[in-house]
Design a protein around this motif. Structure first.
Motif, PDB file in Angstrom:
ATOM      1  N   ILE A 255       0.831  -1.206   0.000  1.00  0.00           N
ATOM      2  CA  ILE A 255       0.000   0.000   0.000  1.00  0.00           C
ATOM      3  C   ILE A 255       0.862   1.252   0.000  1.00  0.00           C
ATOM      4  O   ILE A 255       0.666   2.172  -0.813  1.00  0.00           O
ATOM      5  N   VAL A 256       1.818   1.351   0.917  1.00  0.00           N
ATOM      6  CA  VAL A 256       2.623   2.575   0.989  1.00  0.00           C
ATOM      7  C   VAL A 256       3.517   2.710  -0.234  1.00  0.00           C
ATOM      8  O   VAL A 256       3.850   3.836  -0.644  1.00  0.00           O
ATOM      9  N   TRP A 260       3.536   6.050  -2.478  1.00  0.00           N
ATOM     10  CA  TRP A 260       4.778   6.730  -2.885  1.00  0.00           C
ATOM     11  C   TRP A 260       4.814   6.884  -4.406  1.00  0.00           C
ATOM     12  O   TRP A 260       5.200   7.937  -4.923  1.00  0.00           O
ATOM     13  N   LEU A 261       4.417   5.868  -5.125  1.00  0.00           N
ATOM     14  CA  LEU A 261       4.391   5.925  -6.596  1.00  0.00           C
ATOM     15  C   LEU A 261       3.475   7.033  -7.077  1.00  0.00           C
ATOM     16  O   LEU A 261       3.837   7.830  -7.961  1.00  0.00           O
ATOM     17  N   TRP A 262       2.270   7.102  -6.533  1.00  0.00           N
ATOM     18  CA  TRP A 262       1.296   8.110  -6.990  1.00  0.00           C
ATOM     19  C   TRP A 262       1.725   9.522  -6.583  1.00  0.00           C
ATOM     20  O   TRP A 262       1.352  10.488  -7.240  1.00  0.00           O
ATOM     21  N   THR A 263       2.526   9.639  -5.516  1.00  0.00           N
ATOM     22  CA  THR A 263       2.947  10.961  -5.049  1.00  0.00           C
ATOM     23  C   THR A 263       4.206  11.446  -5.747  1.00  0.00           C
ATOM     24  O   THR A 263       4.288  12.610  -6.161  1.00  0.00           O
ATOM     25  N   PHE A 264       5.169  10.560  -5.915  1.00  0.00           N
ATOM     26  CA  PHE A 264       6.463  10.957  -6.463  1.00  0.00           C
ATOM     27  C   PHE A 264       6.651  10.558  -7.927  1.00  0.00           C
ATOM     28  O   PHE A 264       7.610  11.010  -8.552  1.00  0.00           O
ATOM     29  N   GLY A 265       5.779   9.707  -8.455  1.00  0.00           N
ATOM     30  CA  GLY A 265       5.920   9.310  -9.853  1.00  0.00           C
ATOM     31  C   GLY A 265       6.708   8.039 -10.048  1.00  0.00           C
ATOM     32  O   GLY A 265       6.586   7.389 -11.096  1.00  0.00           O
ATOM     33  N   THR A 266       7.542   7.675  -9.090  1.00  0.00           N
ATOM     34  CA  THR A 266       8.301   6.423  -9.141  1.00  0.00           C
ATOM     35  C   THR A 266       8.162   5.723  -7.795  1.00  0.00           C
ATOM     36  O   THR A 266       8.157   6.374  -6.741  1.00  0.00           O
ATOM     37  N   PRO A 267       8.066   4.388  -7.778  1.00  0.00           N
ATOM     38  CA  PRO A 267       7.877   3.675  -6.505  1.00  0.00           C
ATOM     39  C   PRO A 267       9.202   3.362  -5.822  1.00  0.00           C
ATOM     40  O   PRO A 267      10.283   3.465  -6.420  1.00  0.00           O
ATOM     41  N   ILE A 268       9.116   3.003  -4.568  1.00  0.00           N
ATOM     42  CA  ILE A 268      10.302   2.538  -3.847  1.00  0.00           C
ATOM     43  C   ILE A 268      10.692   1.152  -4.337  1.00  0.00           C
ATOM     44  O   ILE A 268      11.874   0.852  -4.521  1.00  0.00           O
ATOM     45  N   VAL A 269       9.683   0.297  -4.563  1.00  0.00           N
ATOM     46  CA  VAL A 269       9.901  -1.007  -5.192  1.00  0.00           C
ATOM     47  C   VAL A 269       9.427  -0.886  -6.635  1.00  0.00           C
ATOM     48  O   VAL A 269       8.255  -0.583  -6.893  1.00  0.00           O
ATOM     49  N   SER A 422      -8.668  -2.925 -19.233  1.00  0.00           N
ATOM     50  CA  SER A 422      -8.941  -4.356 -19.131  1.00  0.00           C
ATOM     51  C   SER A 422      -7.840  -5.118 -18.405  1.00  0.00           C
ATOM     52  O   SER A 422      -7.980  -6.317 -18.180  1.00  0.00           O
ATOM     53  N   ILE A 423      -6.742  -4.455 -18.046  1.00  0.00           N
ATOM     54  CA  ILE A 423      -5.648  -5.122 -17.342  1.00  0.00           C
ATOM     55  C   ILE A 423      -5.207  -4.269 -16.157  1.00  0.00           C
ATOM     56  O   ILE A 423      -5.476  -3.069 -16.106  1.00  0.00           O
ATOM     57  N   SER A 424      -4.516  -4.898 -15.218  1.00  0.00           N
ATOM     58  CA  SER A 424      -3.998  -4.180 -14.058  1.00  0.00           C
ATOM     59  C   SER A 424      -2.750  -3.406 -14.466  1.00  0.00           C
ATOM     60  O   SER A 424      -1.775  -3.990 -14.945  1.00  0.00           O
ATOM     61  N   THR A 425      -2.778  -2.090 -14.276  1.00  0.00           N
ATOM     62  CA  THR A 425      -1.656  -1.235 -14.665  1.00  0.00           C
ATOM     63  C   THR A 425      -1.270  -0.368 -13.475  1.00  0.00           C
ATOM     64  O   THR A 425      -1.814   0.723 -13.287  1.00  0.00           O
ATOM     65  N   PRO A 426      -0.348  -0.846 -12.624  1.00  0.00           N
ATOM     66  CA  PRO A 426      -0.003  -0.064 -11.438  1.00  0.00           C
ATOM     67  C   PRO A 426       0.791   1.196 -11.763  1.00  0.00           C
ATOM     68  O   PRO A 426       0.778   2.153 -11.002  1.00  0.00           O
ATOM     69  N   ARG A 427       1.478   1.175 -12.907  1.00  0.00           N
ATOM     70  CA  ARG A 427       2.347   2.312 -13.250  1.00  0.00           C
ATOM     71  C   ARG A 427       2.152   2.661 -14.719  1.00  0.00           C
ATOM     72  O   ARG A 427       2.246   1.792 -15.595  1.00  0.00           O
ATOM     73  N   ARG A 428       1.859   3.923 -15.010  1.00  0.00           N
ATOM     74  CA  ARG A 428       1.612   4.354 -16.373  1.00  0.00           C
ATOM     75  C   ARG A 428       2.892   4.366 -17.207  1.00  0.00           C
ATOM     76  O   ARG A 428       3.960   4.754 -16.720  1.00  0.00           O
TER      77      ARG A 428
END
Length: 514
Positions: A255-256, A260-269, A422-428
């Motif tokens: 979750i976190v 972080w991804l949605w806030t900074f544009g890139t995730p920690i993982v 139609s698919i899971s897309t966590p990161r654009r």
């Protein structure tokens, strides 16, 4: 009343319906039938006498009001005998006296108080805001075609021998994989409730019966013998408790990481959908665990509290300016020594156009809007986006309320890298193509927004320099540079304010966030 039906000269029967009263209900009345008769031409014989009565809808009450009474030959008649009428009035008086003696003395006061209270509650109910429609999955609903309600009872799931639907083995019960070291391998709460039913032969969906035969016939026989069931609501609740256990680090980290991804544009993982062995390692493991523990230990599990920590951090407030020395050490900015410059998402770009046009409807909640026209809905529906009128005020809501058609995405948003629904897309994904420039210049939504903004530019001022200053502050959040001022002034003079709006819509300062 007698209703006579006549036809081609042949004698027909008469249908006589005797209705005695209308019985009051909450919002309407019940039509109370007393007798139904089918009579021949001479009205000498009642063909409905003692017949079988069927009805699609009937409300029967006690012995007096029943279907059998409709054809028993006994029905209400007006009294014509004076002595009988006097006797009826006397009986009614005696009944009223008996009811009055039996009824408590304060019953009228209590009924009046209840009516007053009910009226007060109804008036208070009228002051409540209109309820919102909720779209949710349900297990109780009227049947529609092949869609039938499960009533909270999931269909039986069997272990399939070699994956063959025709070879079911033992019946499966709710369970989960042991995702972490201390994870329970079964839903303990459900298992404890049914130990007496299931015995040692009950297993989770990942388990296997020690004596199960691999043949199809023995598997089907074993499945038939396993007749236990479980409650779907309890299974879902148990799954929620399983995933949110304090000793499960995966959910909180996941979750976190997305926050972080949605806030900074890139995730920690770098693999938000994969925290397994094939996923990437976190760039900041201590930071990930700190935020995960913060969310886990919060009694409210508030996502807003985590977002507040992120947006008030020094990391979030850093400039996107490039430092050559730092760029040599970390060219991908994995350690966040600067802010990541990113392009507006497709939905953000569309909403920004509506804001610039001054037509964005900021209403929250409610029904989704359609930015397409449906053709041939009786067969295979065609979703024609090019037929939709961008000036339709119903579509001037934020893109989060847009009706998404999975089989036929919106062309402009798809061109601007909108995620496949139609698919899971966590990161654009973020691409740069010629089609994007054409869409940002020629699309009908852009054309509409430019026309509206052009009208606002004309109203803002009569001076070209002031018009450019006002528009740049609105769209770019800054004044135009001297070179930009010169180019934009010439373009405004030659092509007008609507074209000036299109130019600014396509500037990097509008499309990208620094």
């Amino acid at each position: 009343q007698t209703i006579v039906v006549s036809g081609d000269g042949k004698p027909l029967r008469y249908l006589r319906v005797t209705a005695t009263k209308l019985r009051e209900r909450r919002d309407d009345f019940i039509f109370a039938l007393g007798e139904i008769e089918l009579l021949n031409e001479g009205a000498a014989e009642n063909f409905a006498r003692q017949a079988t009565v069927t009805a699609k809808d009937s409300i029967e009450q006690g012995v007096r009001w029943g279907t059998a009474n409709l054809v028993d030959g006994i029905y209400y008649r007006e009294l014509t005998n004076p002595s009988a009428f006097e006797e009826l009035q006397e009986l009614r008086g005696r009944r009223s006296k008996i009811e009055k003696e039996l009824r408590p003395t304060d019953v009228e006061q209590r009924l009046a108080a209840m009516d007053k209270r009910l009226k007060s509650l109804n008036e208070e109910l009228q002051t409540f805001p209109e309820g919102r429609m909720v779209y949710a999955a349900a297990t109780h609903f009227p049947r529609g075609g092949q869609f039938t309600a499960t009533e909270g009872k999931p269909r039986p799931i069997h272990l399939l021998i070699r994956g063959d639907m025709q070879a079911p083995a033992e019946r499966m019960t709710p369970g989960a994989l042991p995702l972490w070291d201390t994870a329970p391998n079964l839903f303990q709460g459900l298992t404890d409730e049914r130990k007496h039913e299931q015995g040692s032969s009950t297993h989770a969906a990942t388990g296997h019966h020690p004596h199960a035969d691999t043949s199809a016939s023995d598997g089907r026989a074993f499945a038939k013998a396993m007749s236990y069931s479980w409650d779907e609501a309890k299974a879902r609740a148990e799954l929620a408790r399983y995933l949110t256990r304090k000793d499960n680090p995966l959910v909180w980290r996941s979750i976190v990481n997305r926050l972080w991804l949605w806030t900074f544009g890139t995730p920690i993982v770098g693999t938000p959908n994969d925290f397994g062995r094939s996923g990437m390692q976190p760039t900041h493991p201590e930071l990930l665990d700190y935020l995960a523990a913060k969310l886990r230990d919060d009694p409210q599990h508030s996502l807003k509290s985590i977002i507040r920590i992120l947006v008030t951090s020094k990391t979030y407030r850093r400039s996107s300016r490039i430092d050559p020395t730092m760029a040599e050490r970390d060219v991908d900015n994995a350690y966040l020594w600067r802010a990541n410059r990113r392009r507006l998402t497709a939905e953000e770009f569309r909403d920004s156009l509506l804001v610039a046009a001054g037509v964005l409807n900021r209403q929250m909640g409610g029904k989704s809007f359609q930015d397409f026209v449906i053709e041939k809905p009786e067969h295979s529906p065609h979703y024609e986006y090019h037929l939709h009128d961008p000036a339709d005020s119903k579509s001037h809501r934020r893109s989060v309320y847009r009706f998404v058609v999975r089989s036929q995405p919106q062309p402009m948003l798809t061109t601007l890298d909108c995620a496949d629904p139609s698919i899971s897309t966590p990161r654009r994904d973020e691409s740069t193509t010629a089609l994007q420039a054409l869409a940002a210049w020629n699309n009908r939504v852009v054309e509409f927004a430019a026309g509206k903004l052009g009208a606002r530019i004309d109203e803002a001022s009569e001076s070209p320099d002031e018009q450019i200053e006002w528009t740049c502050q609105l769209l770019l959040g800054r004044s135009a540079s001297p070179l930009e001022q010169e180019v934009l002034r010439e373009h405004l003079h030659n092509h007008g304010p609507a074209s000036l709006a299109r130019v600014l819509f396509n500037m990097n300062a509008f499309v990208y966030l620094d």
